[in-house]
Design an enzyme around this catalytic site. Structure first.
Site, mmCIF file in Angstrom:
data_model
loop_
_atom_site.group_PDB
_atom_site.id
_atom_site.type_symbol
_atom_site.label_atom_id
_atom_site.label_comp_id
_atom_site.label_asym_id
_atom_site.label_seq_id
_atom_site.Cartn_x
_atom_site.Cartn_y
_atom_site.Cartn_z
ATOM 1 N N ASP A 118 -4.287 -15.351 7.396
ATOM 2 C CA ASP A 118 -3.018 -15.865 6.858
ATOM 3 C C ASP A 118 -2.250 -16.718 7.867
ATOM 4 O OD1 ASP A 118 -3.537 -14.615 4.455
ATOM 5 O OD2 ASP A 118 -2.345 -12.835 4.925
ATOM 6 N N SER A 176 -13.065 -9.489 2.430
ATOM 7 C CA SER A 176 -11.779 -9.406 1.753
ATOM 8 C C SER A 176 -11.243 -7.987 1.754
ATOM 9 C CB SER A 176 -11.902 -9.903 0.307
ATOM 10 O OG SER A 176 -10.761 -9.506 -0.427
ATOM 11 N N ARG A 207 0.827 -1.217 0.000
ATOM 12 C CA ARG A 207 0.000 0.000 0.000
ATOM 13 C C ARG A 207 0.856 1.260 0.000
ATOM 14 N NH1 ARG A 207 -2.724 -4.278 1.751
ATOM 15 N NH2 ARG A 207 -4.999 -4.274 1.906
#
Ligand code: S3P
Length: 432
Positions: free
Chosen positions: A315, A167, A26
């Site tokens: 994750d 998401s 980002r």
């Protein structure tokens, strides 16, 4: 490449983990769209983030590397990207492809995004649908559902979109496209996901607001270049948090690790399992909190997880399954069907690889049951990464706690998120 792991007698010492992958992506993207130069410190120079840098470079953005982990992005402003000559290659990185699709949707030119064999099997319809509603023209294999994607961006209009799946990548793609759209663009989430895009957009002075699980951005507002410090990646730290909990007499400290509440599910669950973790030296820079984490060996017990917690540790489920294997009792993971569409089908690959260590696992439609047998449960194994970095590293940690040697095949993939994994591990194995 193979990775050989011998059992660790113990682990000790303090170490840094690399910069956060999500924040590094980002920082590079927002830096590229800002006016002026953005300096990124503790940038993660892994394959995934370098793919983002290369794609932006092909779009006319210049970078200066002051060190391996210190990068200057020479911002082009919102209207400064140029049509790429070549196909943009996102490699193994879902974040690169989905977030860049959002940016490219707003560009008045043609571009093509592709990736490796794993990425080309991952669903893209989830970003194609809202970006098309905003006015972009996007084509992809199987009706726009799979890469490569070709995008003819242009004039976008702001929309309100309710995400059908939790998401952060989809939410971020919509917000990034929203920077180029007329009017307001908003995204509502069923369950909160990582909010690094929102935090960084605010830091870069975008017009962004948040209310009732809905984030809204106003289009056409310039971004201001900033200095960004990328905290350590809690998803990388997670491998050592589990190693510290399951290796006998371990006592390790991981410094300057990001503790954004949308990412700290792993700490909460490990503590619930009985892990001895302390969080100290809390700080905050560029809207992102970080701290030092100390973990000491402890006996773990199985737990049940599901619901809103899952996106906060999505994750970390492969490494959590390793902790579960070394715990007493069953661990039941539900509401995690998203794991089937990660770099590998992680429900299947974790279940399959842990079985090789002698662990009983059951794959569910939306999760996994791991039958923990206590600390001495694992037998060294020969296993396969499935070209998935998090599977490779999770199995390496399992190998530390196993009896006998472990060999993990095809470990090049570790470089997608944690190129120095083996070195960091070796530092903790060597008594200081
Ligand atoms: C990420 C979001 C998550 C995560 C991925 C990184 C991000 O993916 O699994 O590793 O940087 O936004 P989803 O958005 O597909 O859940």
């Amino acid at each position: 490449m193979d990775l050989k792991i011998t059992p660790a007698k113990t682990l000790s010492g303090a170490t840094r983990v690399p910069g956060d992958k999500s924040i590094s992506h980002r920082a590079v993207m927002l830096g590229a769209l800002a006016h002026g130069d953005t300096c990124i410190e503790n940038f993660l120079p892994s394959e995934d983030c370098l793919a983002t840098v290369r794609c932006l470079n092909a779009l006319g953005v210049k970078f200066t590397a002051a060190a391996k982990d210190k990068l200057y992005v020479h911002g082009q402003g919102l209207t400064g990207l140029t049509e790429p000559f070549e196909v943009l290659d996102a490699g193994n990185s879902g974040t690169t492809m989905r977030l860049l699709a959002g940016i490219l949707a707003g560009q008045p030119f043609f571009s093509i995004l592709t990736g490796d064999a794993s990425l080309c099997r991952r669903p893209m319809g989830r970003v194609v649908k809202p970006l098309t509603q905003m006015g972009a023209k996007i084509w992809g294999r199987q009706d726009g559902n799979y890469p490569p994607l070709s995008i003819r961006g242009g004039k976008l209009k702001g929309i309100h979109y309710t995400l059908p799946v939790a998401s952060a990548q989809v939410k971020s793609a919509i917000l990034l496209a929203g920077l180029f759209a007329a009017g307001k663009t908003s995204a509502a989430e069923p369950v909160p996901t990582r909010d690094h895009t929102e935090r960084m957009l605010k830091f870069f002075k975008a017009d962004i607001s948040l209310a009732n699980n809905t984030v809204q951005v106003e289009g056409g507002r310039p971004l201001a270049a900033k200095k960004i410090y990328v905290p350590g990646d809690i998803s990388a730290a997670a491998f050592f948090l589990v190693a510290g909990a399951i290796v006998p007499k371990a006592d390790i400290t991981l410094t300057k690790v990001g503790i954004n509440p949308t990412r700290t599910g792993i700490i909460e669950v490990l503590k619930k399992m009985g892990a001895d973790i302390t969080i100290f030296n809390q700080q905050e820079l560029n809207n992102e909190p970080f701290a030092d984490l100390r973990v000491k060996a402890a006996s773990l017990k199985g737990v049940s997880i599901g619901g809103k917690l899952v996106p906060r540790l999505i994750d970390e489920i492969p490494i959590l399954a390793v902790a579960a294997a070394c715990a007493q009792g069953d661990t039941i993971i539900r509401d995690a069907a998203e794991l089937k569409v990660k770099e590998s089908n992680r429900l299947a690959t974790v279940a399959e690889e842990l079985r090789k260590f002698g662990v009983e696992t059951t794959e569910l439609a939306d999760g996994l049951i791991v039958r923990g047998g206590g600390r001495d449960a694992l037998q060294g194994a020969e296993c396969f990464s499935h070209k998935d970095h998090r599977i490779a590293m999770a199995m390496a940690v399992a190998g530390l706690a196993a009896q006998g040697q472990t060999l993990i095949k095809d470990t090049e993939c570790i470089a997608t998120s944690f190129p120095d994994f083996e070195q960091v591990l070796n530092t903790l194995r060597t008594p200081s």
